[in-house]
Design an enzyme around this catalytic site. Structure first.
Site, PDB file in Angstrom:
ATOM      1  N   GLU A 288       0.988  -1.328   0.095  1.00 37.78           N
ATOM      2  CA  GLU A 288       0.032  -0.026   0.001  1.00 37.78           C
ATOM      3  C   GLU A 288       0.996   1.290  -0.011  1.00 37.78           C
ATOM      4  OE1 GLU A 288      -2.987   0.479  -0.632  1.00 37.78           O
ATOM      5  OE2 GLU A 288      -3.600  -1.839  -0.569  1.00 37.78           O
TER       6      GLU A 288
ATOM      7  N   TYR B 136      -6.283   6.579   4.738  1.00 34.24           N
ATOM      8  CA  TYR B 136      -6.528   5.666   3.583  1.00 34.24           C
ATOM      9  C   TYR B 136      -5.775   4.127   3.952  1.00 34.24           C
ATOM     10  CZ  TYR B 136      -5.432   2.736  -0.512  1.00 34.24           C
ATOM     11  OH  TYR B 136      -5.263   1.943  -1.375  1.00 34.24           O
TER      12      TYR B 136
ATOM     13  N   ASP C  57      -9.573   5.906  -2.218  1.00 36.26           N
ATOM     14  CA  ASP C  57      -8.518   6.639  -2.846  1.00 36.26           C
ATOM     15  C   ASP C  57      -9.162   7.301  -3.727  1.00 36.26           C
ATOM     16  OD1 ASP C  57      -9.254   4.661  -4.707  1.00 36.26           O
ATOM     17  OD2 ASP C  57      -7.206   3.983  -4.967  1.00 36.26           O
TER      18      ASP C  57
ATOM     19  N   CYS D  62     -12.925   3.025 -14.858  1.00 30.64           N
ATOM     20  CA  CYS D  62     -13.525   4.398 -14.639  1.00 30.64           C
ATOM     21  C   CYS D  62     -12.407   5.373 -14.636  1.00 30.64           C
ATOM     22  CB  CYS D  62     -14.525   4.344 -13.578  1.00 30.64           C
ATOM     23  SG  CYS D  62     -15.598   5.903 -13.433  1.00 30.64           S
TER      24      CYS D  62
ATOM     25  N   CYS E 249     -16.286   3.213 -20.382  1.00 30.47           N
ATOM     26  CA  CYS E 249     -17.617   3.031 -20.009  1.00 30.47           C
ATOM     27  C   CYS E 249     -18.184   1.711 -20.684  1.00 30.47           C
ATOM     28  CB  CYS E 249     -18.577   4.192 -20.622  1.00 30.47           C
ATOM     29  SG  CYS E 249     -18.146   5.687 -19.734  1.00 30.47           S
TER      30      CYS E 249
ATOM     31  N   CYS F 139     -17.703  -1.119 -18.393  1.00 30.96           N
ATOM     32  CA  CYS F 139     -18.064  -1.110 -17.117  1.00 30.96           C
ATOM     33  C   CYS F 139     -19.361  -1.744 -16.543  1.00 30.96           C
ATOM     34  CB  CYS F 139     -18.349   0.457 -16.700  1.00 30.96           C
ATOM     35  SG  CYS F 139     -18.681   0.833 -14.894  1.00 30.96           S
TER      36      CYS F 139
ATOM     37  N   CYS G 256     -25.238   4.135 -14.155  1.00 30.04           N
ATOM     38  CA  CYS G 256     -24.224   4.877 -13.928  1.00 30.04           C
ATOM     39  C   CYS G 256     -25.118   6.333 -14.042  1.00 30.04           C
ATOM     40  CB  CYS G 256     -23.089   5.119 -14.760  1.00 30.04           C
ATOM     41  SG  CYS G 256     -21.853   6.340 -14.374  1.00 30.04           S
TER      42      CYS G 256
END
Length: 294
Positions: free
Chosen positions: A40, A123, A141, A196, A203, A206, A212
């Site tokens: 991370e 985070y 994030d 995204c 799109c 997705c 959306c």
């Protein structure tokens, strides 16, 4: 566009993740919480392809916090290589030292305890709690902020910073079961990172296309100021990187004359070196003699 509840959006993303997720080693079963924390920290502002070899080498050398804490901080900076933002290496060393001193060398599972570790912010603490300990926490994030702004709120511009409201909103996407919630958190990040995306979202690929809010509104352009890519050439960051490269490659302390060769402009070079010393990334052992921190 069909009406879909917020929890159902999380389910759609989770179904997509089951077939589209990248095979990343820090997601493998049996990955230690320390390895997840290292991943991370390394992944902040750094592409996965650059992180992979450094992460593997880091864990091979320092498989536990105690192994890293036993070595000088300068070795962490040296092993960080060219990942960029090398203060992250110092923060990992500081976090490892704190884990040894406060938690007997074991990464704590509690969110509040994770938040007290040096360099571990909101985070990172939630990411470790979710991905290493399979807890139910919203992990937000920049990719998740963008995904939520588009899919749920119908706007292109995500908030500049993560607020308590953002955390609460994303938490509504997560199922009640902790293990499934942790997987959903990973799925949301993956969808934001791969589909995204900021400039040219994919799109048609997705899983949320039919639900959306941003697409239903005609994919309106953002109203905020355009973000220009941060330059590198000629900046203090570039000079700092060149100075650190000399010290990383050196087996012994380095004389100032050798550092002077990496950049012609003396004012900028001096400013960059002073910044490295102030940040704890370089130590001046004696006048004109430098090394990585001990």
């Amino acid at each position: 566009m069909t009406t879909t509840t917020t929890p159902e959006l999380g389910g759609l993303v989770l179904d997509w993740f089951a077939v589209a997720a990248r095979d990343l080693p820090w997601r493998h079963p049996g990955t230690t919480p320390w390895a997840v924390l290292v991943s991370e920290v390394m992944l902040q502002q750094t592409p996965v392809t650059r992180v992979l070899p450094v992460w593997e080498a880091w864990l091979a050398r320092w498989p536990t916090p105690a192994a890293l804490a036993a070595e000088p901080a300068g070795e962490a900076v040296r092993a960080w290589g060219r990942l960029g933002y090398p203060r992250r290496a110092l923060r990992l060393h500081q976090a490892a030292t704190a884990v040894v001193e406060r938690h007997d060398g074991v990464i704590p599972a509690e969110l509040d305890a994770l938040l007290t570790l040096p360099g571990v912010g909101a985070y990172t603490a939630r990411a470790v709690a979710a991905f290493a300990f399979r807890q139910r926490h919203p992990v937000v994030d920049v990719n998740v902020r963008r995904l939520y702004a588009r899919a749920v709120e119908g706007r292109a511009d995500p908030p500049a910073t993560v607020s308590r409201r953002d955390l609460a909103a994303v938490a509504e996407l997560l199922p009640a079961d902790a293990e499934t919630a942790a997987m959903t958190s990973a799925a949301l990040m993956e969808l934001g990172a791969l589909v995204c995306v900021a400039r040219t979202p994919r799109c048609p690929a997705c899983p949320l296309l039919g639900q959306c809010a941003w697409v239903a509104a005609g994919s309106p352009a953002g109203t905020g100021p355009a973000r220009r890519p941060q330059g590198y050439a000629g900046t203090d960051r570039q000079v700092r990187g060149r100075l650190l490269a000399v010290l990383r490659d050196a087996e012994h302390p380095v004389d100032r004359m050798l550092l002077d060769q990496v950049w012609d402009e003396p004012v900028q070079r001096g400013r960059a070196l002073a910044g490295l010393i102030e940040d704890g990334l370089v130590a001046e052992l004696s006048p004109g003699v430098y090394a990585l921190p001990a």
